[in-house]
Enzyme design. Structure first.
Site, PDB file in Angstrom:
ATOM      1  N   HIS A   1      -2.964   7.070   2.724  1.00 23.03           N
ATOM      2  CA  HIS A   1      -3.418   6.119   1.964  1.00 23.03           C
ATOM      3  C   HIS A   1      -4.701   5.674   2.310  1.00 23.03           C
ATOM      4  O   HIS A   1      -5.080   5.912   3.842  1.00 23.03           O
ATOM      5  CB  HIS A   1      -2.679   4.735   2.570  1.00 23.03           C
ATOM      6  CG  HIS A   1      -3.117   3.449   2.479  1.00 23.03           C
ATOM      7  ND1 HIS A   1      -3.565   3.052   1.144  1.00 23.03           N
ATOM      8  CD2 HIS A   1      -2.934   2.543   2.853  1.00 23.03           C
ATOM      9  CE1 HIS A   1      -3.797   1.760   0.975  1.00 23.03           C
ATOM     10  NE2 HIS A   1      -3.817   1.460   2.209  1.00 23.03           N
TER      11      HIS A   1
ATOM     12  N   ASN B   1     -10.186  -0.069   0.002  1.00 25.02           N
ATOM     13  CA  ASN B   1      -8.709   0.233   0.115  1.00 25.02           C
ATOM     14  C   ASN B   1      -8.093  -0.617  -1.322  1.00 25.02           C
ATOM     15  O   ASN B   1      -8.339  -1.694  -1.483  1.00 25.02           O
ATOM     16  CB  ASN B   1      -8.245  -0.708   1.351  1.00 25.02           C
ATOM     17  CG  ASN B   1      -6.732  -0.791   1.527  1.00 25.02           C
ATOM     18  OD1 ASN B   1      -5.826  -0.238   0.478  1.00 25.02           O
ATOM     19  ND2 ASN B   1      -6.249  -1.204   2.437  1.00 25.02           N
TER      20      ASN B   1
ATOM     21  N   CYS C   1       0.717  -1.160  -0.135  1.00 23.31           N
ATOM     22  CA  CYS C   1       0.023  -0.141   0.019  1.00 23.31           C
ATOM     23  C   CYS C   1       0.834   1.271  -0.033  1.00 23.31           C
ATOM     24  O   CYS C   1       0.233   2.285  -0.202  1.00 23.31           O
ATOM     25  CB  CYS C   1      -0.919   0.083   1.207  1.00 23.31           C
ATOM     26  SG  CYS C   1      -1.665  -1.440   1.147  1.00 23.31           S
TER      27      CYS C   1
HETATM   28  N1  ACO Z   1     -18.781  -7.691   9.500  1.00 27.76           N
HETATM   29  C1  ACO Z   1     -19.372  -7.965  10.815  1.00 27.76           C
HETATM   30  N2  ACO Z   1     -18.586  -8.224  11.984  1.00 27.76           N
HETATM   31  C2  ACO Z   1     -17.328  -8.308  11.822  1.00 27.76           C
HETATM   32  C3  ACO Z   1     -16.630  -8.463  10.459  1.00 27.76           C
HETATM   33  C4  ACO Z   1     -17.446  -8.057   9.481  1.00 27.76           C
HETATM   34  N3  ACO Z   1     -16.906  -7.730   7.965  1.00 27.76           N
HETATM   35  N4  ACO Z   1     -15.509  -8.419  10.587  1.00 27.76           N
HETATM   36  C5  ACO Z   1     -15.159  -8.798  11.910  1.00 27.76           C
HETATM   37  N5  ACO Z   1     -16.322  -8.651  12.692  1.00 27.76           N
HETATM   38  C6  ACO Z   1     -16.505  -8.948  14.180  1.00 27.76           C
HETATM   39  C7  ACO Z   1     -15.546  -9.965  14.499  1.00 27.76           C
HETATM   40  O1  ACO Z   1     -15.671 -11.207  14.387  1.00 27.76           O
HETATM   41  C8  ACO Z   1     -15.550  -9.297  16.124  1.00 27.76           C
HETATM   42  O2  ACO Z   1     -16.968  -9.988  16.533  1.00 27.76           O
HETATM   43  P1  ACO Z   1     -16.940 -10.474  18.036  1.00 27.76           P
HETATM   44  O3  ACO Z   1     -16.700  -9.361  19.006  1.00 27.76           O
HETATM   45  O4  ACO Z   1     -18.321 -11.265  18.332  1.00 27.76           O
HETATM   46  O5  ACO Z   1     -15.615 -11.555  18.271  1.00 27.76           O
HETATM   47  C9  ACO Z   1     -16.036  -7.837  16.020  1.00 27.76           C
HETATM   48  O6  ACO Z   1     -16.572  -7.890  14.733  1.00 27.76           O
HETATM   49  C10 ACO Z   1     -14.839  -7.117  16.234  1.00 27.76           C
HETATM   50  O7  ACO Z   1     -13.708  -7.591  15.438  1.00 27.76           O
HETATM   51  P2  ACO Z   1     -12.458  -6.808  15.750  1.00 27.76           P
HETATM   52  O8  ACO Z   1     -11.529  -7.558  14.666  1.00 27.76           O
HETATM   53  O9  ACO Z   1     -11.903  -6.603  16.856  1.00 27.76           O
HETATM   54  O10 ACO Z   1     -12.716  -5.657  14.869  1.00 27.76           O
HETATM   55  P3  ACO Z   1     -12.207  -4.243  15.068  1.00 27.76           P
HETATM   56  O11 ACO Z   1     -12.793  -3.144  15.844  1.00 27.76           O
HETATM   57  O12 ACO Z   1     -10.640  -4.242  15.271  1.00 27.76           O
HETATM   58  O13 ACO Z   1     -12.103  -3.539  13.609  1.00 27.76           O
HETATM   59  C11 ACO Z   1     -10.918  -3.421  11.548  1.00 27.76           C
HETATM   60  C12 ACO Z   1     -11.626  -4.454  12.473  1.00 27.76           C
HETATM   61  C13 ACO Z   1     -11.891  -2.688  10.933  1.00 27.76           C
HETATM   62  C14 ACO Z   1     -10.157  -4.338  10.615  1.00 27.76           C
HETATM   63  C15 ACO Z   1      -9.884  -2.776  12.341  1.00 27.76           C
HETATM   64  O14 ACO Z   1      -8.975  -3.516  13.177  1.00 27.76           O
HETATM   65  C16 ACO Z   1      -9.168  -1.706  11.478  1.00 27.76           C
HETATM   66  O15 ACO Z   1      -9.605  -0.792  10.735  1.00 27.76           O
HETATM   67  N6  ACO Z   1      -7.725  -2.180  10.910  1.00 27.76           N
HETATM   68  C17 ACO Z   1      -6.929  -1.431  10.479  1.00 27.76           C
HETATM   69  C18 ACO Z   1      -6.739  -2.316   9.104  1.00 27.76           C
HETATM   70  C19 ACO Z   1      -6.753  -2.006   7.751  1.00 27.76           C
HETATM   71  O16 ACO Z   1      -7.415  -0.753   7.722  1.00 27.76           O
HETATM   72  N7  ACO Z   1      -6.287  -2.613   7.056  1.00 27.76           N
HETATM   73  C20 ACO Z   1      -6.275  -2.581   5.772  1.00 27.76           C
HETATM   74  C21 ACO Z   1      -5.232  -2.985   5.112  1.00 27.76           C
HETATM   75  S1  ACO Z   1      -3.615  -2.593   5.776  1.00 27.76           S
HETATM   76  C22 ACO Z   1      -3.229  -1.264   4.911  1.00 27.76           C
HETATM   77  O17 ACO Z   1      -3.802  -0.971   4.008  1.00 27.76           O
HETATM   78  C23 ACO Z   1      -2.109  -0.566   5.584  1.00 27.76           C
END
Ligand code: ACO
Length: 321
Positions: free
Chosen positions: A248, A278, A115
């Site tokens: 990004h 993304n 990215c």
């Molecule tokens: N839809 C519904 N529920 C979901 C989904 C989905 N797509 N994905 C996960 N969940 C659920 C999980 O199962 C979990 O449920 P539980 O509490 O019953 O166990 C709950 O949502 C919370 O999951 P987490 O993984 O803790 O969610 P979090 O708040 O961390 O959000 C996310 C996840 C959005 C990926 C966040 O961590 C984030 O924004 N991270 C940054 C990663 C990113 O942007 N990556 C892009 C690529 S990297 C880059 O480009 C640099």
């Protein structure tokens, strides 16, 4: 002295937007509300079968060349940042060169920094121009990320999209690119990766994106803020003189947390993650082109471009557009 400046921008996304509700209709166990609240994403685009990264990149490049008032023959170097090349080789850059009908001779190569790829490629192009070896460089970020998504993993498959963005970088007497910085730390390779490899005719390991979302989040905010400070300091530009920030486009919460750390207000942040998702190395040039065509980014304004991605890699480029 020789500097480089952006002569034109272009972008392309394939097909119709696929909304969060469309993903639910396709059987993914998610909801529009979950995706919007956690990431800011409302829709993304996916390339149809047979539509390759090079085709997306070539279309974005055509539009950038048009905007710059140039022809493919005017270009003396093509750099494509991509994580999803058409094939192992030839490079996507060579395929784009052919697709554009460029005459033989200009150099072409791919750049892999996930990215951060576009910011890396732009920095390399700037250095080629400043060294005097090249005059007009096509810098492209192009991806078909959908090809490396595991549709049974809802924590990743809802985040990404396909697309391409491009700029034509041209030699000039005044600096368009004011300062750049690039970094990497391979010790974090495990928090975001596609670990698969092709060996002896088979894929070993997973060919899909694997991600520790929370680790990525924390890492991204810290390094994006650090890289921004670095280029602003190098260019001696106070943050209140920054017109636009184009980070990004991974996640609205990462972008706004970074802006807050820097003291940049939300209305100076260009956001297209809502409509593109993304798109990895394509995200920054897609957002830049959208902002230029919508009349937000104007000639003479200062713009901070920032990338962060797998590797881990990160970097920033401060430009006067
Ligand atoms: N839809 C519904 N529920 C979901 C989904 C989905 N797509 N994905 C996960 N969940 C659920 C999980 O199962 C979990 O449920 P539980 O509490 O019953 O166990 C709950 O949502 C919370 O999951 P987490 O993984 O803790 O969610 P979090 O708040 O961390 O959000 C996310 C996840 C959005 C990926 C966040 O961590 C984030 O924004 N991270 C940054 C990663 C990113 O942007 N990556 C892009 C690529 S990297 C880059 O480009 C640099």
């Amino acid at each position: 002295m020789i500097f480089s400046r952006i002569a034109g921008t272009g972008s392309y996304v394939p097909g119709a937007p696929v909304t969060n509700d469309d993903l639910v209709a396709r059987g993914i166990d998610t909801s529009d509300e979950w995706i919007r609240e956690r990431t800011g994403i409302r829709a993304r685009h996916f390339a149809e079968e047979g539509v390759t990264t090079s085709k997306l990149g070539a279309e974005a490049a055509r539009r950038a060349l048009d905007a710059a008032g140039m022809k493919p023959a005017d270009i003396d170097l093509v750099i494509v940042a991509t994580t999803t090349p058409d094939m192992v080789f030839p490079s996507t850059a060579c395929l784009v060169q052919h697709e554009l009908g460029m005459p033989s001779g200009a150099a072409a190569f791919d750049m892999q920094a996930v990215c951060s790829g576009f910011v890396y490629a732009l920095t390399i192009a700037d250095k080629f121009i400043r060294s005097g070896s090249n005059k007009r460089v096509l810098v492209i970020g192009a991806e078909t990320v959908s090809r490396i998504l595991d549709w049974s993993d809802r924590t990743t498959c809802v985040l990404f999209g396909d697309g391409a963005g491009a700029v034509v970088l041209e030699a000039d007497e005044v600096p368009g690119i004011m300062a750049t910085t690039l970094h990497a730390d391979g010790s974090h390779s495990d928090i975001l990766s596609v670990p698969g490899q092709i060996a002896n005719g088979v894929v070993t390991g997973s060919p899909f994106i694997r991600m520790d979302g929370q680790a990525v989040f924390k890492f991204a905010v810290r390094v994006l803020a650090d890289a921004a400070h670095e280029v602003l300091t190098r260019a001696a530009l106070p943050v209140d003189q920054l017109d636009w920030m184009i980070p990004h486009q991974a996640n609205i919460r990462i972008m706004l947390a970074t802006a807050k750390r820097l003291g940049v207000s939300e209305d100076h942040v260009i956001v297209t993650v809502d409509r593109h998702g993304n798109t990895s190395s394509a995200s920054v040039p897609l957002a830049l082109d959208a902002a230029v065509r919508e009349g937000r980014v104007k000639r003479g304004q200062t713009v901070l471009l920032e990338g962060v991605g797998g590797g881990f890699t990160w970097g920033a480029a401060l430009i006067r557009y």
